[in-house]
Design a protein around this motif. Structure first.
Motif, PDB file in Angstrom:
ATOM      1  N   ALA A   1      11.960  32.163   0.359  1.00  0.00           N
ATOM      2  CA  ALA A   1      11.948  33.369  -0.474  1.00  0.00           C
ATOM      3  C   ALA A   1      11.478  33.031  -1.882  1.00  0.00           C
ATOM      4  O   ALA A   1      10.681  33.758  -2.480  1.00  0.00           O
ATOM      5  CB  ALA A   1      13.322  34.010  -0.514  1.00  0.00           C
ATOM      6  N   ARG A   2      11.926  31.904  -2.393  1.00  0.00           N
ATOM      7  CA  ARG A   2      11.555  31.465  -3.737  1.00  0.00           C
ATOM      8  C   ARG A   2      10.061  31.149  -3.820  1.00  0.00           C
ATOM      9  O   ARG A   2       9.418  31.391  -4.833  1.00  0.00           O
ATOM     10  CB  ARG A   2      12.386  30.233  -4.088  1.00  0.00           C
ATOM     11  CG  ARG A   2      12.271  29.772  -5.512  1.00  0.00           C
ATOM     12  CD  ARG A   2      13.187  28.617  -5.757  1.00  0.00           C
ATOM     13  NE  ARG A   2      12.892  27.508  -4.851  1.00  0.00           N
ATOM     14  CZ  ARG A   2      13.265  26.256  -5.093  1.00  0.00           C
ATOM     15  NH1 ARG A   2      13.953  25.961  -6.169  1.00  0.00           N
ATOM     16  NH2 ARG A   2      12.968  25.295  -4.249  1.00  0.00           N
ATOM     17  N   ARG A   3       9.520  30.592  -2.727  1.00  0.00           N
ATOM     18  CA  ARG A   3       8.111  30.212  -2.683  1.00  0.00           C
ATOM     19  C   ARG A   3       7.204  31.322  -2.148  1.00  0.00           C
ATOM     20  O   ARG A   3       6.010  31.137  -2.008  1.00  0.00           O
ATOM     21  CB  ARG A   3       7.941  28.964  -1.797  1.00  0.00           C
ATOM     22  CG  ARG A   3       8.535  27.718  -2.421  1.00  0.00           C
ATOM     23  CD  ARG A   3       8.614  26.575  -1.429  1.00  0.00           C
ATOM     24  NE  ARG A   3       7.357  26.384  -0.729  1.00  0.00           N
ATOM     25  CZ  ARG A   3       7.269  25.830   0.472  1.00  0.00           C
ATOM     26  NH1 ARG A   3       8.343  25.421   1.100  1.00  0.00           N
ATOM     27  NH2 ARG A   3       6.094  25.674   1.042  1.00  0.00           N
ATOM     28  N   ASN A   4       7.778  32.496  -1.813  1.00  0.00           N
ATOM     29  CA  ASN A   4       7.052  33.648  -1.265  1.00  0.00           C
ATOM     30  C   ASN A   4       6.331  33.324   0.045  1.00  0.00           C
ATOM     31  O   ASN A   4       5.176  33.705   0.259  1.00  0.00           O
ATOM     32  CB  ASN A   4       6.053  34.214  -2.292  1.00  0.00           C
ATOM     33  CG  ASN A   4       6.748  35.049  -3.339  1.00  0.00           C
ATOM     34  OD1 ASN A   4       7.769  35.673  -3.078  1.00  0.00           O
ATOM     35  ND2 ASN A   4       6.214  35.046  -4.541  1.00  0.00           N
TER      36      ASN A   4
ATOM     37  N   GLU B   1      13.922  37.953   0.858  1.00  0.00           N
ATOM     38  CA  GLU B   1      14.824  37.099   1.642  1.00  0.00           C
ATOM     39  C   GLU B   1      14.072  36.574   2.856  1.00  0.00           C
ATOM     40  O   GLU B   1      13.241  37.274   3.423  1.00  0.00           O
ATOM     41  CB  GLU B   1      16.018  37.957   2.102  1.00  0.00           C
ATOM     42  CG  GLU B   1      17.122  37.214   2.800  1.00  0.00           C
ATOM     43  CD  GLU B   1      18.169  38.170   3.362  1.00  0.00           C
ATOM     44  OE1 GLU B   1      18.693  37.841   4.441  1.00  0.00           O
ATOM     45  OE2 GLU B   1      18.432  39.223   2.769  1.00  0.00           O
TER      46      GLU B   1
ATOM     47  N   HIS C   1      14.480  28.031   0.987  1.00  0.00           N
ATOM     48  CA  HIS C   1      13.555  28.016  -0.149  1.00  0.00           C
ATOM     49  C   HIS C   1      12.294  28.864   0.064  1.00  0.00           C
ATOM     50  O   HIS C   1      11.478  28.968  -0.839  1.00  0.00           O
ATOM     51  CB  HIS C   1      13.149  26.575  -0.482  1.00  0.00           C
ATOM     52  CG  HIS C   1      14.307  25.728  -0.897  1.00  0.00           C
ATOM     53  ND1 HIS C   1      15.179  26.096  -1.904  1.00  0.00           N
ATOM     54  CD2 HIS C   1      14.759  24.538  -0.434  1.00  0.00           C
ATOM     55  CE1 HIS C   1      16.111  25.162  -2.048  1.00  0.00           C
ATOM     56  NE2 HIS C   1      15.882  24.206  -1.155  1.00  0.00           N
TER      57      HIS C   1
ATOM     58  N   ARG D   1       6.611  40.813  -3.307  1.00  0.00           N
ATOM     59  CA  ARG D   1       7.275  39.503  -3.239  1.00  0.00           C
ATOM     60  C   ARG D   1       8.112  39.416  -1.968  1.00  0.00           C
ATOM     61  O   ARG D   1       8.317  40.417  -1.288  1.00  0.00           O
ATOM     62  CB  ARG D   1       8.157  39.261  -4.465  1.00  0.00           C
ATOM     63  CG  ARG D   1       9.374  40.165  -4.547  1.00  0.00           C
ATOM     64  CD  ARG D   1      10.129  40.034  -5.859  1.00  0.00           C
ATOM     65  NE  ARG D   1      11.287  40.915  -5.861  1.00  0.00           N
ATOM     66  CZ  ARG D   1      12.544  40.515  -5.638  1.00  0.00           C
ATOM     67  NH1 ARG D   1      12.794  39.240  -5.402  1.00  0.00           N
ATOM     68  NH2 ARG D   1      13.539  41.374  -5.653  1.00  0.00           N
TER      69      ARG D   1
END
Length: 127
Positions: free
Chosen positions: A89-92, A81, A87, A78
């Protein structure tokens, strides 16, 4: 903000009027957001007839291990950071400077995968 050409304002605050239209060699293209998944690349012809290899998805990274002085190919789990966007990191989404979690630990991406077609990283070793 994507910068394309000079400012439309003079130092006095007045407007510069465009002296011509945009040319093909000034063209920009939408960025490719590299994600984690089965490898997929996109070839894009650029000026001069060359090709840019755009990485759309990949699940492996070439990670350099400084203590051993060698490079290993490991699977990406994953994105931990990403300083490029809050956003990502959240969405890879993987970009240069992103910190990824791999099988051997955390690593920082050192190249631009969306422009080079592969992911190179350096292992972040704990002291």
């Amino acid at each position: 903000m994507i910068w394309q050409g000079r400012s439309r304002r003079k130092p006095t605050g007045g407007l510069y009027r465009p002296h011509r239209k945009k040319r093909k060699y000034e063209m920009g293209r939408p960025q490719t957001e590299t994600l984690i998944g089965e490898r997929k690349i996109k070839l894009e012809r650029v000026r001069g007839g060359n090709y840019k290899v755009k990485l759309v998805r990949d699940k492996y990274a070439n990670v350099y291990v400084p203590s051993e002085g060698k490079v290993v190919r490991v699977e990406i789990k994953r994105v931990v950071e990403n300083p490029a966007h809050v956003h990502y990191a959240r969405r890879n989404v993987i970009t240069k400077g992103a910190i990824i979690e791999t099988e051997i630990g955390l690593a920082r991406v050192t190249n631009r995968p969306s422009q080079e077609g592969l992911i190179n990283a350096v292992l972040i070793e704990q002291k």
